[in-house]
Design a protein around this motif. Structure first.
Motif, PDB file in Angstrom:
ATOM      1  N   PHE A   1     -10.980  -0.002   0.108  1.00 40.99           N
ATOM      2  CA  PHE A   1      -9.874   0.088   1.066  1.00 40.99           C
ATOM      3  C   PHE A   1     -10.291   0.068   2.532  1.00 40.99           C
ATOM      4  O   PHE A   1      -9.433   0.035   3.413  1.00 40.99           O
ATOM      5  CB  PHE A   1      -9.086   1.388   0.811  1.00 40.99           C
ATOM      6  CG  PHE A   1      -8.444   1.447  -0.535  1.00 40.99           C
ATOM      7  CD1 PHE A   1      -7.296   0.693  -0.795  1.00 40.99           C
ATOM      8  CD2 PHE A   1      -8.961   2.221  -1.560  1.00 40.99           C
ATOM      9  CE1 PHE A   1      -6.691   0.734  -2.043  1.00 40.99           C
ATOM     10  CE2 PHE A   1      -8.361   2.269  -2.816  1.00 40.99           C
ATOM     11  CZ  PHE A   1      -7.225   1.519  -3.057  1.00 40.99           C
TER      12      PHE A   1
ATOM     13  N   LEU B 111      -8.932  -2.671   4.824  1.00 40.62           N
ATOM     14  CA  LEU B 111      -7.522  -3.021   4.617  1.00 40.62           C
ATOM     15  C   LEU B 111      -6.615  -2.173   5.507  1.00 40.62           C
ATOM     16  O   LEU B 111      -6.896  -0.998   5.743  1.00 40.62           O
ATOM     17  CB  LEU B 111      -7.115  -2.781   3.160  1.00 40.62           C
ATOM     18  CG  LEU B 111      -7.879  -3.552   2.080  1.00 40.62           C
ATOM     19  CD1 LEU B 111      -7.294  -3.223   0.714  1.00 40.62           C
ATOM     20  CD2 LEU B 111      -7.834  -5.042   2.347  1.00 40.62           C
ATOM     21  N   SER B 112      -5.514  -2.749   5.943  1.00 39.08           N
ATOM     22  CA  SER B 112      -4.516  -1.941   6.634  1.00 39.08           C
ATOM     23  C   SER B 112      -3.856  -1.014   5.616  1.00 39.08           C
ATOM     24  O   SER B 112      -3.948  -1.241   4.400  1.00 39.08           O
ATOM     25  CB  SER B 112      -3.461  -2.843   7.268  1.00 39.08           C
ATOM     26  OG  SER B 112      -2.673  -3.428   6.253  1.00 39.08           O
ATOM     27  N   GLU B 113      -3.182   0.006   6.110  1.00 38.32           N
ATOM     28  CA  GLU B 113      -2.470   0.905   5.201  1.00 38.32           C
ATOM     29  C   GLU B 113      -1.449   0.125   4.373  1.00 38.32           C
ATOM     30  O   GLU B 113      -1.310   0.358   3.167  1.00 38.32           O
ATOM     31  CB  GLU B 113      -1.787   2.024   6.003  1.00 38.32           C
ATOM     32  CG  GLU B 113      -2.799   2.932   6.697  1.00 38.32           C
ATOM     33  CD  GLU B 113      -2.132   3.987   7.584  1.00 38.32           C
ATOM     34  OE1 GLU B 113      -1.353   4.797   7.055  1.00 38.32           O
ATOM     35  OE2 GLU B 113      -2.399   3.997   8.801  1.00 38.32           O
TER      36      GLU B 113
ATOM     37  N   SER C 237      -3.074  -1.897   1.667  1.00 34.63           N
ATOM     38  CA  SER C 237      -3.618  -1.092   0.567  1.00 34.63           C
ATOM     39  C   SER C 237      -2.574  -0.897  -0.536  1.00 34.63           C
ATOM     40  O   SER C 237      -2.904  -0.480  -1.647  1.00 34.63           O
ATOM     41  CB  SER C 237      -4.141   0.252   1.078  1.00 34.63           C
ATOM     42  OG  SER C 237      -3.103   1.186   1.315  1.00 34.63           O
ATOM     43  N   LEU C 238      -1.322  -1.197  -0.219  1.00 34.52           N
ATOM     44  CA  LEU C 238      -0.252  -1.155  -1.232  1.00 34.52           C
ATOM     45  C   LEU C 238      -0.002  -2.532  -1.849  1.00 34.52           C
ATOM     46  O   LEU C 238       0.874  -2.680  -2.702  1.00 34.52           O
ATOM     47  CB  LEU C 238       1.052  -0.647  -0.593  1.00 34.52           C
ATOM     48  CG  LEU C 238       1.163   0.876  -0.515  1.00 34.52           C
ATOM     49  CD1 LEU C 238       2.192   1.299   0.511  1.00 34.52           C
ATOM     50  CD2 LEU C 238       1.514   1.451  -1.894  1.00 34.52           C
TER      51      LEU C 238
ATOM     52  N   ASN D 271      -0.267   6.357   1.437  1.00 40.16           N
ATOM     53  CA  ASN D 271      -0.599   5.025   0.922  1.00 40.16           C
ATOM     54  C   ASN D 271      -2.003   5.085   0.293  1.00 40.16           C
ATOM     55  O   ASN D 271      -2.756   6.044   0.533  1.00 40.16           O
ATOM     56  CB  ASN D 271      -0.518   3.993   2.039  1.00 40.16           C
ATOM     57  CG  ASN D 271      -1.335   4.401   3.231  1.00 40.16           C
ATOM     58  OD1 ASN D 271      -2.560   4.430   3.151  1.00 40.16           O
ATOM     59  ND2 ASN D 271      -0.671   4.754   4.326  1.00 40.16           N
ATOM     60  N   PRO D 272      -2.356   4.092  -0.505  1.00 42.90           N
ATOM     61  CA  PRO D 272      -3.646   4.146  -1.207  1.00 42.90           C
ATOM     62  C   PRO D 272      -4.863   4.302  -0.293  1.00 42.90           C
ATOM     63  O   PRO D 272      -5.808   5.021  -0.629  1.00 42.90           O
ATOM     64  CB  PRO D 272      -3.672   2.822  -1.973  1.00 42.90           C
ATOM     65  CG  PRO D 272      -2.222   2.550  -2.255  1.00 42.90           C
ATOM     66  CD  PRO D 272      -1.504   2.990  -1.005  1.00 42.90           C
ATOM     67  N   LYS D 273      -4.844   3.660   0.860  1.00 36.27           N
ATOM     68  CA  LYS D 273      -5.987   3.792   1.779  1.00 36.27           C
ATOM     69  C   LYS D 273      -6.202   5.249   2.167  1.00 36.27           C
ATOM     70  O   LYS D 273      -7.299   5.785   2.052  1.00 36.27           O
ATOM     71  CB  LYS D 273      -5.722   2.947   3.031  1.00 36.27           C
ATOM     72  CG  LYS D 273      -6.837   2.988   4.091  1.00 36.27           C
ATOM     73  CD  LYS D 273      -6.429   2.195   5.329  1.00 36.27           C
ATOM     74  CE  LYS D 273      -7.519   2.209   6.382  1.00 36.27           C
ATOM     75  NZ  LYS D 273      -8.402   1.044   6.360  1.00 36.27           N
ATOM     76  N   ASN D 274      -5.122   5.901   2.605  1.00 35.91           N
ATOM     77  CA  ASN D 274      -5.233   7.285   3.047  1.00 35.91           C
ATOM     78  C   ASN D 274      -5.534   8.234   1.888  1.00 35.91           C
ATOM     79  O   ASN D 274      -6.299   9.196   2.046  1.00 35.91           O
ATOM     80  CB  ASN D 274      -3.932   7.717   3.740  1.00 35.91           C
ATOM     81  CG  ASN D 274      -3.748   7.039   5.079  1.00 35.91           C
ATOM     82  OD1 ASN D 274      -4.585   6.250   5.513  1.00 35.91           O
ATOM     83  ND2 ASN D 274      -2.633   7.329   5.743  1.00 35.91           N
ATOM     84  N   LEU D 275      -4.946   7.983   0.740  1.00 34.08           N
ATOM     85  CA  LEU D 275      -5.200   8.851  -0.416  1.00 34.08           C
ATOM     86  C   LEU D 275      -6.652   8.726  -0.886  1.00 34.08           C
ATOM     87  O   LEU D 275      -7.259   9.714  -1.308  1.00 34.08           O
ATOM     88  CB  LEU D 275      -4.229   8.516  -1.554  1.00 34.08           C
ATOM     89  CG  LEU D 275      -2.770   8.916  -1.280  1.00 34.08           C
ATOM     90  CD1 LEU D 275      -1.853   8.271  -2.319  1.00 34.08           C
ATOM     91  CD2 LEU D 275      -2.587  10.440  -1.277  1.00 34.08           C
TER      92      LEU D 275
ATOM     93  N   GLN E 170      -8.040  10.972   8.051  1.00 31.99           N
ATOM     94  CA  GLN E 170      -7.361  10.495   6.846  1.00 31.99           C
ATOM     95  C   GLN E 170      -5.851  10.270   6.988  1.00 31.99           C
ATOM     96  O   GLN E 170      -5.305   9.382   6.355  1.00 31.99           O
ATOM     97  CB  GLN E 170      -7.672  11.392   5.653  1.00 31.99           C
ATOM     98  CG  GLN E 170      -7.122  12.798   5.747  1.00 31.99           C
ATOM     99  CD  GLN E 170      -7.791  13.731   4.732  1.00 31.99           C
ATOM    100  OE1 GLN E 170      -8.784  13.403   4.102  1.00 31.99           O
ATOM    101  NE2 GLN E 170      -7.251  14.920   4.583  1.00 31.99           N
ATOM    102  N   TRP E 171      -5.186  11.055   7.796  1.00 36.66           N
ATOM    103  CA  TRP E 171      -3.730  10.854   7.940  1.00 36.66           C
ATOM    104  C   TRP E 171      -3.366  10.152   9.241  1.00 36.66           C
ATOM    105  O   TRP E 171      -2.187   9.977   9.552  1.00 36.66           O
ATOM    106  CB  TRP E 171      -2.977  12.195   7.848  1.00 36.66           C
ATOM    107  CG  TRP E 171      -3.290  13.013   6.645  1.00 36.66           C
ATOM    108  CD1 TRP E 171      -3.682  14.322   6.622  1.00 36.66           C
ATOM    109  CD2 TRP E 171      -3.247  12.602   5.270  1.00 36.66           C
ATOM    110  NE1 TRP E 171      -3.903  14.742   5.333  1.00 36.66           N
ATOM    111  CE2 TRP E 171      -3.645  13.711   4.478  1.00 36.66           C
ATOM    112  CE3 TRP E 171      -2.937  11.409   4.605  1.00 36.66           C
ATOM    113  CZ2 TRP E 171      -3.738  13.679   3.087  1.00 36.66           C
ATOM    114  CZ3 TRP E 171      -3.027  11.358   3.218  1.00 36.66           C
ATOM    115  CH2 TRP E 171      -3.416  12.477   2.487  1.00 36.66           C
TER     116      TRP E 171
ATOM    117  N   LYS F 252     -11.088   5.105  12.325  1.00 36.56           N
ATOM    118  CA  LYS F 252     -10.673   5.432  10.956  1.00 36.56           C
ATOM    119  C   LYS F 252     -11.468   4.597   9.948  1.00 36.56           C
ATOM    120  O   LYS F 252     -12.062   5.129   9.007  1.00 36.56           O
ATOM    121  CB  LYS F 252      -9.175   5.161  10.803  1.00 36.56           C
ATOM    122  CG  LYS F 252      -8.603   5.467   9.409  1.00 36.56           C
ATOM    123  CD  LYS F 252      -7.118   5.082   9.355  1.00 36.56           C
ATOM    124  CE  LYS F 252      -6.512   5.354   7.989  1.00 36.56           C
ATOM    125  NZ  LYS F 252      -5.842   6.671   7.911  1.00 36.56           N
TER     126      LYS F 252
ATOM    127  N   MET G  56     -14.596   5.544   7.241  1.00 32.96           N
ATOM    128  CA  MET G  56     -14.559   5.210   5.812  1.00 32.96           C
ATOM    129  C   MET G  56     -15.824   4.458   5.395  1.00 32.96           C
ATOM    130  O   MET G  56     -16.410   4.746   4.347  1.00 32.96           O
ATOM    131  CB  MET G  56     -13.353   4.314   5.503  1.00 32.96           C
ATOM    132  CG  MET G  56     -12.011   4.993   5.627  1.00 32.96           C
ATOM    133  SD  MET G  56     -10.649   3.862   5.179  1.00 32.96           S
ATOM    134  CE  MET G  56     -10.638   4.026   3.375  1.00 32.96           C
TER     135      MET G  56
END
Lengths: 115, 115, 115, 115
Positions: free
Chosen positions: A43, A46-48, A51-52, B24-28, C44-45, D26, D30
């Protein structure tokens, strides 16, 4: 999900390979963290939003890394004798107290990191 | 473990706090990795043997961090629509092929890292 | 940055506390990863844009976690006898070959994760 | 180590590939954590003693992963405008106060995790 059955399978997999001596909690926590690193690697650029909406290669990679994390987590819980259901229930109660709805609404930032 | 019921509870917890947009998956995946970091922090100065004999404070910390990792993992799987049972089954099949008993016996080192 | 002077200071800090026995590469790599987990916890957020506009509490946290990662990295390199300048030069050469400008332009995705 | 020269090189490497838009704090945090995961993967099944006696393949892997972590750390510091020397000095002062010699001697366990 039948956690005990999975733990039994994982214990057999290890025993067959004579890996029990490697599978102490310290090493399993390391292996779990290494897999978590591979998961975020999927991830990181990838943008948020993206990522979906993973492409098939990204999705396949995410699924396998999620499985790896879960496998080591379940194995670690087994070696420590941790009851996962009970641990999650305790933690969710803590979270409910730490993030009351009225204070946490729309704000996921820790209290000590806010403006 | 009733994964779907847990996912439902976690979704409600987020919705009540208007946290869906953060989840979203990136943040999770980041949150999961951060918790994995807290988990290894419990074990980093312990010997492998001592990691099997935690004191009560260490054990409590390990339980809560394991719960945190599991919570974010289950939430991530929900947001991605990943079937955890199926993903684990696929990964265990891959592991069985990658580490055949005769080659892996007593040796957990990746093939490309051996002498 | 005077890496050798920093390594000397860190070695003295450890020796004074009789921590040399804890500071083997395995444990130091764990400690580094735990600090990397604390570092991502800061972000993260946050949105990608907000990660470039930290408030003062977030910025302070980021600085201290960056320092923690660097401290353990420098200490680990010392214990392994790794020359950081040389290692970085080797890795940057590998990256230049792995990501030629014409193929990597505007695309940070690994070749095996593209559509 | 000439941190500024390295930051300049890394900025050029990114600019040539049009990667600046991916390299916000961010995402860089990661990437750093993902590399930290690859670093611990080198050590996860090794004993503490064996982590001081790597074979050549393990050593090569450790060097490259250490370089990766350092590259992303230096790049992250650049993007945030963090002065690494100053941040390390502040953190070492904090550590000296948090772990006074008389209390920390021979014990690396956090105060809240002791018996």
């Amino acid at each position: 999900m039948d956690i005990e059955a999975l733990q039994q399978k994982l214990a057999e997999f290890s025993a067959e390979r004579d890996w029990e001596r490697f599978h102490n909690p310290k090493n399993l926590a390391m292996a779990l963290a290494a897999e978590a690193g591979e998961l975020i690697e999927v991830f990181q650029w990838l943008s948020e939003a993206d990522s979906l909406a993973l492409n098939s290669a990204q999705r396949r990679a995410a699924e396998l890394e999620i499985a790896d994390v879960l496998i080591y987590l379940v194995r670690l819980a087994d070696r420590l004798g941790v009851d996962l259901d009970a641990a999650v229930a305790v933690k969710m109660q803590i979270n409910a107290e730490r993030y009351p709805v009225e204070l946490a609404k729309g704000n996921a930032t820790r209290a000590d990191r806010r403006d």
